[in-house]
Design a protein around this motif. Structure first.
Motif, PDB file in Angstrom:
ATOM      1  N   VAL A 100     -25.142-116.418 -22.420  1.00  0.00           N
ATOM      2  CA  VAL A 100     -25.919-115.300 -22.971  1.00  0.00           C
ATOM      3  C   VAL A 100     -26.121-114.295 -21.837  1.00  0.00           C
ATOM      4  O   VAL A 100     -26.704-114.619 -20.806  1.00  0.00           O
ATOM      5  N   VAL A 101     -25.611-113.090 -22.025  1.00  0.00           N
ATOM      6  CA  VAL A 101     -25.722-112.059 -20.992  1.00  0.00           C
ATOM      7  C   VAL A 101     -26.911-111.160 -21.325  1.00  0.00           C
ATOM      8  O   VAL A 101     -26.938-110.523 -22.378  1.00  0.00           O
ATOM      9  N   ALA A 102     -27.897-111.171 -20.437  1.00  0.00           N
ATOM     10  CA  ALA A 102     -29.116-110.364 -20.652  1.00  0.00           C
ATOM     11  C   ALA A 102     -29.473-109.688 -19.323  1.00  0.00           C
ATOM     12  O   ALA A 102     -30.588-109.815 -18.824  1.00  0.00           O
ATOM     13  N   LEU A 103     -28.495-108.961 -18.765  1.00  0.00           N
ATOM     14  CA  LEU A 103     -28.660-108.409 -17.411  1.00  0.00           C
ATOM     15  C   LEU A 103     -29.281-107.013 -17.391  1.00  0.00           C
ATOM     16  O   LEU A 103     -29.460-106.421 -16.319  1.00  0.00           O
ATOM     17  N   GLY A 104     -29.596-106.467 -18.553  1.00  0.00           N
ATOM     18  CA  GLY A 104     -30.379-105.229 -18.600  1.00  0.00           C
ATOM     19  C   GLY A 104     -29.605-103.979 -18.203  1.00  0.00           C
ATOM     20  O   GLY A 104     -28.373-103.980 -18.063  1.00  0.00           O
ATOM     21  N   ALA A 105     -30.358-102.912 -18.006  1.00  0.00           N
ATOM     22  CA  ALA A 105     -29.810-101.611 -17.593  1.00  0.00           C
ATOM     23  C   ALA A 105     -30.551-101.197 -16.327  1.00  0.00           C
ATOM     24  O   ALA A 105     -31.736-101.497 -16.179  1.00  0.00           O
ATOM     25  N   GLU A 106     -29.833-100.510 -15.437  1.00  0.00           N
ATOM     26  CA  GLU A 106     -30.454-100.117 -14.152  1.00  0.00           C
ATOM     27  C   GLU A 106     -30.582 -98.607 -14.051  1.00  0.00           C
ATOM     28  O   GLU A 106     -29.615 -97.897 -14.345  1.00  0.00           O
ATOM     29  N   PRO A 107     -31.733 -98.111 -13.606  1.00  0.00           N
ATOM     30  CA  PRO A 107     -31.813 -96.680 -13.325  1.00  0.00           C
ATOM     31  C   PRO A 107     -30.821 -96.317 -12.219  1.00  0.00           C
ATOM     32  O   PRO A 107     -30.624 -97.089 -11.283  1.00  0.00           O
ATOM     33  N   ALA A 108     -30.200 -95.156 -12.356  1.00  0.00           N
ATOM     34  CA  ALA A 108     -29.196 -94.720 -11.369  1.00  0.00           C
ATOM     35  C   ALA A 108     -29.599 -93.355 -10.805  1.00  0.00           C
ATOM     36  O   ALA A 108     -28.962 -92.344 -11.111  1.00  0.00           O
ATOM     37  N   PRO A 109     -30.649 -93.319  -9.951  1.00  0.00           N
ATOM     38  CA  PRO A 109     -31.113 -92.029  -9.427  1.00  0.00           C
ATOM     39  C   PRO A 109     -30.042 -91.290  -8.628  1.00  0.00           C
ATOM     40  O   PRO A 109     -30.063 -90.066  -8.542  1.00  0.00           O
ATOM     41  N   GLU A 110     -29.081 -92.066  -8.073  1.00  0.00           N
ATOM     42  CA  GLU A 110     -28.031 -91.442  -7.251  1.00  0.00           C
ATOM     43  C   GLU A 110     -27.140 -90.509  -8.074  1.00  0.00           C
ATOM     44  O   GLU A 110     -26.389 -89.702  -7.521  1.00  0.00           O
ATOM     45  N   LYS A 111     -27.223 -90.622  -9.415  1.00  0.00           N
ATOM     46  CA  LYS A 111     -26.375 -89.750 -10.252  1.00  0.00           C
ATOM     47  C   LYS A 111     -26.889 -88.307 -10.296  1.00  0.00           C
ATOM     48  O   LYS A 111     -26.216 -87.426 -10.794  1.00  0.00           O
ATOM     49  N   ILE A 112     -28.139 -88.095  -9.828  1.00  0.00           N
ATOM     50  CA  ILE A 112     -28.682 -86.725  -9.815  1.00  0.00           C
ATOM     51  C   ILE A 112     -28.757 -86.253  -8.359  1.00  0.00           C
ATOM     52  O   ILE A 112     -29.590 -86.744  -7.580  1.00  0.00           O
ATOM     53  N   GLU A 113     -27.914 -85.318  -8.036  1.00  0.00           N
ATOM     54  CA  GLU A 113     -27.832 -84.798  -6.665  1.00  0.00           C
ATOM     55  C   GLU A 113     -29.206 -84.292  -6.195  1.00  0.00           C
ATOM     56  O   GLU A 113     -29.858 -83.518  -6.910  1.00  0.00           O
ATOM     57  N   GLY A 114     -29.624 -84.764  -5.050  1.00  0.00           N
ATOM     58  CA  GLY A 114     -30.847 -84.240  -4.433  1.00  0.00           C
ATOM     59  C   GLY A 114     -32.142 -84.844  -4.947  1.00  0.00           C
ATOM     60  O   GLY A 114     -33.221 -84.505  -4.450  1.00  0.00           O
ATOM     61  N   PHE A 115     -32.060 -85.757  -5.944  1.00  0.00           N
ATOM     62  CA  PHE A 115     -33.304 -86.292  -6.527  1.00  0.00           C
ATOM     63  C   PHE A 115     -34.035 -87.219  -5.543  1.00  0.00           C
ATOM     64  O   PHE A 115     -35.253 -87.088  -5.338  1.00  0.00           O
ATOM     65  N   ALA A 116     -33.280 -88.139  -4.920  1.00  0.00           N
ATOM     66  CA  ALA A 116     -33.912 -89.119  -4.014  1.00  0.00           C
ATOM     67  C   ALA A 116     -34.630 -88.382  -2.880  1.00  0.00           C
ATOM     68  O   ALA A 116     -34.070 -87.486  -2.261  1.00  0.00           O
TER      69      ALA A 116
END
Ligand SMILES: Cc1cc2nc3c(=O)[nH]c(=O)nc-3n(C[C@H](O)[C@H](O)[C@H](O)COP(=O)(O)OP(=O)(O)OC[C@H]3O[C@@H](n4cnc5c(N)ncnc54)[C@H](O)[C@@H]3O)c2cc1C
Length: 379
Positions: A100-116
């Motif tokens: 049973v795969v229940a590994l969820g979803a991860e936020p990917a802040p790196e996809k928005i340039e300059g956000f971090a």
């Protein structure tokens, strides 16, 4: 039999618990997670509101062993569905009869340039207390709550966060000098819930003097400014971002995903691989042009169906009538009040919703929602 559950989040814990209840001790249930503790996503809103501390909100996963579930604290690095085995970074290969795969979803802040570094990631638990401190220190200016991509976990959560921020600033005596605005990439607030519910949500936040800007997908964040696709620019003093989401790398590397997510049968949650099921945020269940939203309540409902399917196959007992696409959520509005939304996503005439007005009773029910599940799964 050996049943391996990947991920001890909402879906994984609900599934392992139901499997343990349905199967005798001669069947092994193994759950693998890189985390040592569990915290529900919704707790982040209580931390933002100042009703909880992060440090007191973690429940150790070590409690699973006393429930007869073997907990392996490790990183899943490969899923080999052809050989019916998974690989964990430190422990090596683990064979399974059912997966049973229940590994969820991860936020990917790196996809928005300059956000971090320029904005706070609302979905990163470690950033919520610093965000609260920053908001309380702001005497004058503009708070931008920006949904940065679709899909994201718990579609109402950014709207709840905006209303909680309003309440915090009111109590802080600074709301008069601070604007709060919510930017969404979609043309309506909650596309999956349709135009009527979306209009209700916008009306709800407008009541608290929170402005809603649709069709605003961020392209880049610069000092004090967001640039959206199409060139629109907006200033901010505090940026509260809900980053785009991605599936865990192991899902794509293992060939389970089509695009970003794992396609599953909407009723049985079976993948295209033999004896492999997937539940929760890591899956994609198409509902016409849209997809089933990512939320714990759906992960849990799917997990229970999968457990019954597996128990049914192993014991020869009757399986379930399948997953029904139903769920509910509590929508916090600040001031220890929450509304209630019941949803039926598989309704033949299109998704159906029932809304109840905010009340202190629903807020308490939300706390019970957390308490009862942690007790059942881990204590
Ligand atoms: C602010 C906020 C508010 C929310 N409010 C609600 C709400 O009111 N109601 C609701 O129903 N939902 C809510 N949610 C959404 C809910 O938290 C998620 O939808 C839910 O957790 C999804 O469950 P899941 O089992 O699919 O994934 P998760 O709960 O995310 O679990 C996935 C697990 O897999 C583990 N994992 C991932 N990759 C690996 C790997 N390679 N190796 C080992 N372990 C790995 C992770 O550590 C994690 O423990 C909210 C979320 C947020 C952020």
């Amino acid at each position: 039999m050996r049943i391996v559950v990947l991920g001890a989040g909402f879906g994984g814990l609900a599934c392992a618990t139901a499997l343990r209840k349905g199967l005798g001790q001669d069947h092994r249930i193994i759950i693998v997670d890189r985390k040592k503790s569990f915290m529900m996503g919704l707790v982040k809103l209580w931390i933002l509101a100042g009703n909880r501390r992060l440090a007191e909100s973690q429940t150790p996963l070590a409690g699973l062993d006393a429930k007869g579930i073997e907990y392996v604290n490790d990183e899943v690095t490969r899923i080999d569905a052809a050989a019916k085995r998974i690989h964990a970074k430190d422990g090596g290969w683990i064979d399974y009869d059912y997966l049973v795969v229940a590994l969820g979803a991860e936020p990917a802040p790196e996809k928005i340039e300059g956000f971090a570094g320029r904005g706070f990631n609302l979905y990163d638990a470690a950033q919520v207390e610093p965000l609260r401190d920053r908001l309380l220190a702001l005497k004058k200016g503009r708070v931008a709550v920006s949904i940065m991509g679709m899909p994201y976990k718990c579609p109402p959560a950014p709207y709840e966060a905006a209303m909680i921020i309003n309440d915090m600033l009111e109590k802080n005596g600074t709301r008069g000098g601070v604007e709060v605005e919510l930017f969404a990439p979609s043309p309506i607030a909650l596309p999956v819930a349709g135009p009527k519910v979306s209009a209700d949500v916008v009306e709800m936040i407008n009541k608290y003097n929170i402005h809603f800007s649709p069709n605003c997908k961020p392209k880049a964040v610069r000092d004090g400014e967001i640039e959206f696709d199409g060139g629109r620019r907006e200033k901010f003093d505090v940026l509260v971002g809900i980053p785009p989401h991605k599936s865990p790398a192991v899902i794509k590397e293992s060939g389970l995903a089509q695009g970003e997510w794992i396609p599953v049968d909407k009723s049985t949650l079976k993948t295209q691989f033999e004896n492999v099921y997937a539940v929760g945020d890591v899956t994609e269940i198409k509902l016409g042009q849209l997809a089933m939203p990512k939320a714990g309540i759906f992960a849990e409902g799917q997990a229970k169906v999968v457990a019954q399917e597996i128990v049914g196959e192993i014991t020869g007992k009757q399986a379930t009538s399948g997953y029904d696409g139903q769920g509910f959520c509590f929508v916090e509005v600040g001031g220890r009040m929450a509304g209630y939304v019941q949803a039926d996503f598989y309704n033949a005439q299109g998704p159906l919703f029932r809304l109840e007005q905010p009340s202190p009773v629903h807020y308490e029910e939300k706390h019970d929602f957390e308490r009862s599940r942690i007790k059942e799964w881990l204590l």
